[in-house]
Design an enzyme around this catalytic site. Structure first.
Site, PDB file in Angstrom:
ATOM      1  N   GLY A 249     -17.722  41.504  -5.211  1.00 47.86           N
ATOM      2  CA  GLY A 249     -18.652  42.304  -4.428  1.00 47.86           C
ATOM      3  C   GLY A 249     -18.376  43.786  -4.553  1.00 47.86           C
ATOM      4  O   GLY A 249     -17.224  44.212  -4.698  1.00 47.86           O
TER       5      GLY A 249
ATOM      6  N   HIS B 285     -20.521  36.651   0.417  1.00 39.85           N
ATOM      7  CA  HIS B 285     -19.936  35.696  -0.521  1.00 39.85           C
ATOM      8  C   HIS B 285     -21.011  34.772  -1.097  1.00 39.85           C
ATOM      9  O   HIS B 285     -21.002  34.451  -2.288  1.00 39.85           O
ATOM     10  CB  HIS B 285     -18.879  34.843   0.185  1.00 39.85           C
ATOM     11  CG  HIS B 285     -17.710  35.612   0.700  1.00 39.85           C
ATOM     12  ND1 HIS B 285     -17.552  35.887   2.037  1.00 39.85           N
ATOM     13  CD2 HIS B 285     -16.631  36.153   0.070  1.00 39.85           C
ATOM     14  CE1 HIS B 285     -16.432  36.568   2.212  1.00 39.85           C
ATOM     15  NE2 HIS B 285     -15.856  36.746   1.044  1.00 39.85           N
TER      16      HIS B 285
ATOM     17  N   SER C  27     -18.350  41.722   6.218  1.00 40.01           N
ATOM     18  CA  SER C  27     -16.925  41.580   5.963  1.00 40.01           C
ATOM     19  C   SER C  27     -16.404  40.445   6.824  1.00 40.01           C
ATOM     20  O   SER C  27     -16.853  40.248   7.961  1.00 40.01           O
ATOM     21  CB  SER C  27     -16.173  42.871   6.312  1.00 40.01           C
ATOM     22  OG  SER C  27     -14.765  42.653   6.329  1.00 40.01           O
TER      23      SER C  27
END
Length: 290
Positions: A155, A45, A193
């Site tokens: 992403g 992120h 993740s």
């Protein structure tokens, strides 16, 4: 308009407040970059925020755990919510504003409209998680129309998602550029993740089989392999024989239509989804043309 947290970064909850702050920037001729997230932020992120910072004058990050994209037996309730940590990551990566709407703001009690990209949403992830992408496209439409950025950053790990969102913006004439940024991986190759925190030590070791299967496919293509069916079988064999891994799919598809292909073409992507223990993981890599 904005709440005060430990982090000094500016935050806003209500949509009118968000729009007022964005409009003030537009009046100064600033370009607006937008990074939609569900929180539990990590280096992947952060890389999206950093890219937005590089490309745009004013960067907005949204944090909203969207209930409509979780299935009945999925992890909505236990999905990690780490507000202070997330705000610190946003600030360090260069965000100017964090928008944190509540469920009540995003979905009124009489909410009755959904957005669906039919064909692309019914295959791969959509075949297993039948309501997932309808939830994604509905909330992303609402996020984009609330913020109205110039560029939105997604992403590449969620390859199908970004392809669906591109199609949605094209079909609905939403005037936002969708920019897809590279997958960020840990040193061992595991794609970052928010769900990786669920993995035990043994499960994490088994989860490396996803990136290993993708590396195998790429290496064989580089070596001149043209039999894509054999490549798919090789990936599936590696994953199916790895302890704790329950394979959903490992395939090679067209980068735009996401339709499975059996012969090499200039643009191909290998896609994998599997449960490692109880945790569903996805990964992918673009394959070079043969």
């Amino acid at each position: 308009m904005s709440d005060q947290f430990t982090s000094p970064i500016n935050t806003v909850e209500e949509i009118p407040g968000l729009r007022a702050l964005v409009q003030a920037q537009r009046q100064q001729q600033a370009s607006i970059g937008f990074v939609p997230t569900m929180g539990a932020l990590h280096a992947g992120h952060a890389s999206l925020i950093e890219q937005a910072r590089q490309d745009c004058d004013f960067v907005v990050v949204s944090i909203f755990v969207n209930p409509t994209q979780f299935g009945p037996n999925e992890d909505f309730e236990k999905y990690p919510r780490l507000r202070e940590q997330d705000l610190s990551i946003c600030q360090a990566a260069g965000a100017d504003l964090v928008w944190m709407p509540t469920k009540e703001i995003m979905y009124a009690p009489d909410f009755s409209t959904v957005v669906e990209v039919k064909a692309l949403s019914q295959i791969l992830e959509g075949a297993t998680r039948t309501t997932h992408f309808q939830g994604v496209t509905t909330v992303v439409t609402k996020l984009l129309l609330s913020c109205l950025p110039d560029v939105a950053f997604f992403g590449a790990k969620d390859y199908q998602q970004q392809a669906i969102i591109r199609r949605m913006c094209l079909d609905l004439n939403i005037p936002v550029e969708i920019k897809t940024c590279p997958i960020i991986r840990d040193r061992d190759g595991l794609a970052l993740s928010s769900r990786n925190v669920y993995l035990s030590e043994a499960e994490r070791a088994s989860a490396l089989s996803l990136s290993q299967a993708l590396k195998l496919a790429k290496e064989k293509i580089d070596a001149g392999e043209t039999d894509l069916n054999q490549l798919k079988a090789d990936m599936q064999q590696l994953l199916s024989t790895t302890p704790l891994v329950k394979l959903d799919y490992a395939t090679i598809v067209d980068t735009h239509t996401l339709e499975e292909i059996s012969a090499p073409q200039p643009e191909m992507v290998a896609l994998i989804a599997a449960y490692v223990g109880e945790t569903r993981l996805i990964d992918n890599c673009l394959l070079p043309p043969v």
